[in-house]
Motif scaffolding. Structure first.
Motif, short mmCIF file in Angstrom:
data_model
loop_
_atom_site.label_atom_id
_atom_site.label_comp_id
_atom_site.label_asym_id
_atom_site.label_seq_id
_atom_site.Cartn_x
_atom_site.Cartn_y
_atom_site.Cartn_z
N PHE A 1 0.84 -1.20 0.00
CA PHE A 1 0.00 0.00 0.00
C PHE A 1 0.88 1.25 0.00
O PHE A 1 1.86 1.34 0.75
CB PHE A 1 -0.93 0.02 1.22
N ALA A 2 0.48 2.21 -0.81
CA ALA A 2 1.20 3.49 -0.86
C ALA A 2 0.68 4.48 0.17
O ALA A 2 1.22 5.58 0.28
CB ALA A 2 1.08 4.09 -2.26
N GLU A 3 -0.34 4.11 0.91
CA GLU A 3 -0.96 5.04 1.86
C GLU A 3 0.02 5.63 2.86
O GLU A 3 -0.03 6.84 3.13
CB GLU A 3 -2.11 4.33 2.58
N PRO A 4 0.93 4.84 3.48
CA PRO A 4 1.87 5.45 4.44
C PRO A 4 2.74 6.54 3.81
O PRO A 4 3.02 7.55 4.46
CB PRO A 4 2.71 4.26 4.91
N PHE A 5 3.15 6.37 2.56
CA PHE A 5 3.97 7.39 1.90
C PHE A 5 3.14 8.63 1.60
O PHE A 5 3.63 9.75 1.70
CB PHE A 5 4.57 6.81 0.62
N ILE A 6 1.88 8.42 1.20
CA ILE A 6 1.01 9.56 0.93
C ILE A 6 0.71 10.32 2.22
O ILE A 6 0.73 11.56 2.25
CB ILE A 6 -0.30 9.07 0.27
N ARG B 1 -10.86 3.10 0.62
CA ARG B 1 -9.54 3.72 0.52
C ARG B 1 -9.52 5.07 1.22
O ARG B 1 -8.55 5.43 1.89
CB ARG B 1 -9.19 3.87 -0.97
N VAL B 2 -10.60 5.82 1.07
CA VAL B 2 -10.66 7.15 1.67
C VAL B 2 -10.76 7.07 3.19
O VAL B 2 -10.07 7.80 3.91
CB VAL B 2 -11.86 7.92 1.08
N THR B 3 -11.61 6.18 3.68
CA THR B 3 -11.75 6.06 5.14
C THR B 3 -10.47 5.54 5.78
O THR B 3 -10.15 5.91 6.91
CB THR B 3 -12.92 5.12 5.47
N SER B 4 -9.71 4.71 5.07
CA SER B 4 -8.44 4.22 5.61
C SER B 4 -7.44 5.36 5.78
O SER B 4 -6.79 5.49 6.83
CB SER B 4 -7.87 3.14 4.70
N LEU B 5 -7.32 6.22 4.75
CA LEU B 5 -6.42 7.36 4.87
C LEU B 5 -6.91 8.34 5.92
O LEU B 5 -6.12 8.93 6.67
CB LEU B 5 -6.29 8.05 3.52
N ALA B 6 -8.23 8.53 6.00
CA ALA B 6 -8.78 9.43 7.02
C ALA B 6 -8.49 8.91 8.42
O ALA B 6 -8.18 9.70 9.33
CB ALA B 6 -10.28 9.59 6.80
N ASP B 7 -8.57 7.61 8.62
CA ASP B 7 -8.25 7.04 9.93
C ASP B 7 -6.77 7.20 10.26
O ASP B 7 -6.40 7.45 11.42
CB ASP B 7 -8.64 5.56 9.96
N THR B 8 -5.91 7.04 9.25
CA THR B 8 -4.48 7.19 9.48
C THR B 8 -4.13 8.61 9.91
O THR B 8 -3.32 8.83 10.82
CB THR B 8 -3.70 6.82 8.21
N LEU B 9 -4.75 9.59 9.27
CA LEU B 9 -4.48 10.99 9.57
C LEU B 9 -5.41 11.56 10.63
O LEU B 9 -5.25 12.71 11.04
CB LEU B 9 -4.61 11.83 8.30
N ASP C 1 -7.98 8.54 -4.84
CA ASP C 1 -8.37 7.34 -5.58
C ASP C 1 -7.11 6.53 -5.85
O ASP C 1 -6.00 6.97 -5.51
CB ASP C 1 -9.09 7.69 -6.88
N ASP C 2 -7.27 5.34 -6.47
CA ASP C 2 -6.10 4.51 -6.69
C ASP C 2 -5.32 4.95 -7.93
O ASP C 2 -4.13 4.67 -8.03
CB ASP C 2 -6.49 3.03 -6.80
N MET C 3 -5.96 5.61 -8.89
CA MET C 3 -5.22 6.06 -10.05
C MET C 3 -5.91 7.23 -10.72
O MET C 3 -7.10 7.46 -10.53
CB MET C 3 -5.06 4.93 -11.06
N ILE C 4 -5.14 7.96 -11.49
CA ILE C 4 -5.66 9.06 -12.30
C ILE C 4 -5.48 8.65 -13.76
O ILE C 4 -4.35 8.55 -14.26
CB ILE C 4 -4.92 10.38 -12.04
N VAL D 1 6.75 -9.85 5.85
CA VAL D 1 6.44 -8.68 5.04
C VAL D 1 5.25 -7.93 5.62
O VAL D 1 4.92 -6.83 5.17
CB VAL D 1 6.15 -9.10 3.58
N SER D 2 4.59 -8.47 6.62
CA SER D 2 3.36 -7.86 7.15
C SER D 2 3.60 -6.47 7.71
O SER D 2 2.70 -5.64 7.71
CB SER D 2 2.76 -8.77 8.23
N ALA D 3 4.83 -6.21 8.18
CA ALA D 3 5.11 -4.88 8.74
C ALA D 3 5.02 -3.80 7.67
O ALA D 3 4.77 -2.64 7.98
CB ALA D 3 6.49 -4.87 9.38
N LEU D 4 5.21 -4.17 6.41
CA LEU D 4 5.15 -3.17 5.35
C LEU D 4 3.72 -2.76 5.03
O LEU D 4 3.51 -1.75 4.37
CB LEU D 4 5.80 -3.73 4.08
N PHE D 5 2.74 -3.56 5.47
CA PHE D 5 1.34 -3.21 5.20
C PHE D 5 0.86 -2.11 6.13
O PHE D 5 -0.12 -1.44 5.85
CB PHE D 5 0.45 -4.43 5.36
N HIS D 6 1.53 -1.94 7.27
CA HIS D 6 1.10 -0.94 8.25
C HIS D 6 2.33 -0.21 8.74
O HIS D 6 2.79 -0.36 9.89
CB HIS D 6 0.38 -1.60 9.43
N LEU D 7 2.92 0.60 7.89
CA LEU D 7 4.10 1.36 8.27
C LEU D 7 3.71 2.48 9.23
O LEU D 7 2.72 3.16 9.04
CB LEU D 7 4.79 1.95 7.04
#
Length: 454
Positions: free
Chosen positions: A157-162, A188-196, A354-357, A446-452
């Motif tokens: 997931f690219a979410e941690p970098f975003i 996807r949106v709620t996941s990023l909103a929860d992270t931030l 979104d996942d892509m433009i 590799v599971s640690a990379l899913f939740h950086l």
């Protein structure tokens, strides 16, 4: 890294060079080209016997060539006695793949019509048959695609970098709102909103076909509703009121039932094929049977005479099975559009995610909605994969409602495009892909990379 060979296809050599640099190695030698008749030519230039092979092939404008190149490279390494083969696909044209892989044809993960093909499953089968042992992906368009493979799949997931980029580069991000531009991207949106730890909203586009008047024939039958009937439904007798589409005298209530109402039968049903017990048998004649027979005749008459109903209407099945993502097809002139904003964004920065433009239409519509209707202060269009087909990047640049366009480098972006756009920002995710390769080679989790943790 010993015992590792990293090959790069022709789709995204820049990302492969960056990944190899972070791993302290260099891309393995491979001659890739085409024969005179257009066939793909692959020649592996190093020994891969008992080696862990990683083949990096992202999406490109020539997606079919990229797919064939990947399949041939996998087969060549398999024939060279490689210990294991991992396909790293940062993107495959139809869908995102952020770091090491995004599967090509991932948009086609379900049937769009009765005779449509589930192309993503077919591609997964081709990769397995070619000899792949492991697949690394990023931000798959449809998570169920992992089940298409008989081999292990790591969907990064690219979410941690975003999220990290937002924290470091957006002033006042704590007051921002994360917005989805379609119903399919809410997770996807709620996941990023929860992270931030931010609020989220949604912009929905309702597309409906206009109501088409149905042409009725002279034999059309209407039912008049009986209102305010004091008797219960199970006790009152069945009352049938008929009137034609044209002005005709009403049927007397004391009229006897017609012995052979052949005009009420289906046009294709021969008279000899019907059962006489339904109508002709007077001793079995009941109101319920009259109602069923006449109702069936009315429905058949309406279907046969409603020639103006579109052939791909939902009744036929193909409309319901159409592409749900608004990137799939733009609404035509015969469609109604209703854009609704859910959430409070006034005087706040907005992250449309979104996942892509790919095409720009839905992004511009969402940005104009949150600015002109919602009163947002700034708009950031954020996606993992930046495809930017046709003139989409220029159209988004020209939109005054969009302030910044943020993507990762999973899909190759030409230097000319990067220089032409004043709003484009590219986030490097090669670190994530390189770390996933390192952990897989050494047998680490590799599971640690899913939740950086940023």
């Amino acid at each position: 890294m010993r015992g590792v060979q990293i090959f790069s296809g022709t789709s995204h050599p820049g990302l492969a060079d960056t990944i190899c640099e972070r791993l302290g190695t260099s891309p393995a030698k491979a001659d890739l080209g085409k024969f005179a008749n257009g066939e793909t030519s692959v020649n592996i230039g190093v020994s891969v016997r008992n080696q862990d092979v990683y083949i990096l092939q992202s999406g490109s404008d020539k997606i079919n060539d990229s797919v064939m190149e990947l399949l041939i490279m996998i087969s060549a390494c398999k024939g060279g006695s490689a210990k294991s083969i991992t396909a790293v696909m940062p993107y495959a044209l139809p869908l995102p793949v952020s770091s090491i892989t995004i599967l090509p044809y991932s948009r086609q993960s379900k049937k769009k019509s009765h005779r449509g093909a589930i192309t993503a499953r077919m591609l997964a089968n081709l990769l397995s048959i070619a000899g792949v042992d492991h697949v690394i992906t990023m931000d798959l368009h449809a998570s169920q695609m992992q089940g298409f493979f008989g081999k292990p799949v790591d969907n990064l997931f690219a979410e941690p970098f975003i999220a990290r980029w937002i924290r470091m580069n957006v002033s006042g991000w704590r007051d921002a709102v994360v917005v989805s531009k379609n119903a399919g991207g809410t997770k996807r949106v709620t996941s990023l909103a929860d992270t931030l730890k931010l609020n989220f909203g949604i912009v929905t586009t309702d597309r409906r076909r206009p109501k088409v008047p149905v042409t009725m024939s002279d034999s059309t039958v209407f039912f008049d509703a009986v209102e305010d009937d004091p008797l219960p439904r199970d006790q009152r007798p069945f009352e049938l009121h008929l009137r034609s589409a044209q002005a005709t005298p009403p049927i007397p209530e004391e009229a006897e039932p017609v012995e052979s109402p052949s005009n009420l039968l289906r046009p294709e049903t021969p008279p000899a094929a019907r059962r006489p017990s339904e109508l002709e048998a007077a001793h079995d004649y009941t109101d319920v049977r009259v109602r069923d027979v006449i109702t069936e005749a009315m429905v058949n008459s309406m279907i046969s005479n409603a020639s103006s109903v579109p052939p791909d209407h939902a009744l036929g099945g193909s409309f319901d099975a159409a592409e749900s993502d608004d990137e799939g097809s733009a609404p035509g002139a015969d469609h109604e559009r209703t854009i609704t904003l859910v959430g409070e964004v006034r005087d706040r920065p907005v992250f449309i995610v979104d996942d892509m433009i790919d095409k720009s239409g839905s992004w511009i519509a969402a940005a104009e909605t949150v600015v002109k209707r919602g009163g947002a202060s700034k708009v950031y269009c954020i996606a993992t994969h930046g495809l930017f087909t046709a003139e989409s990047i220029d159209q988004m640049d020209a939109c005054p409602s969009i302030d910044h366009i943020v993507v990762t480098n999973t899909f190759p972006i030409s230097p000319a495009m990067a220089r032409r756009s004043k709003k484009l920002i590219v986030i490097d995710v090669s670190t994530l892909i390189a770390e996933s390769i390192r952990r897989h080679h050494y047998g680490e989790s590799v599971s640690a990379l899913f939740h950086l943790n940023d």
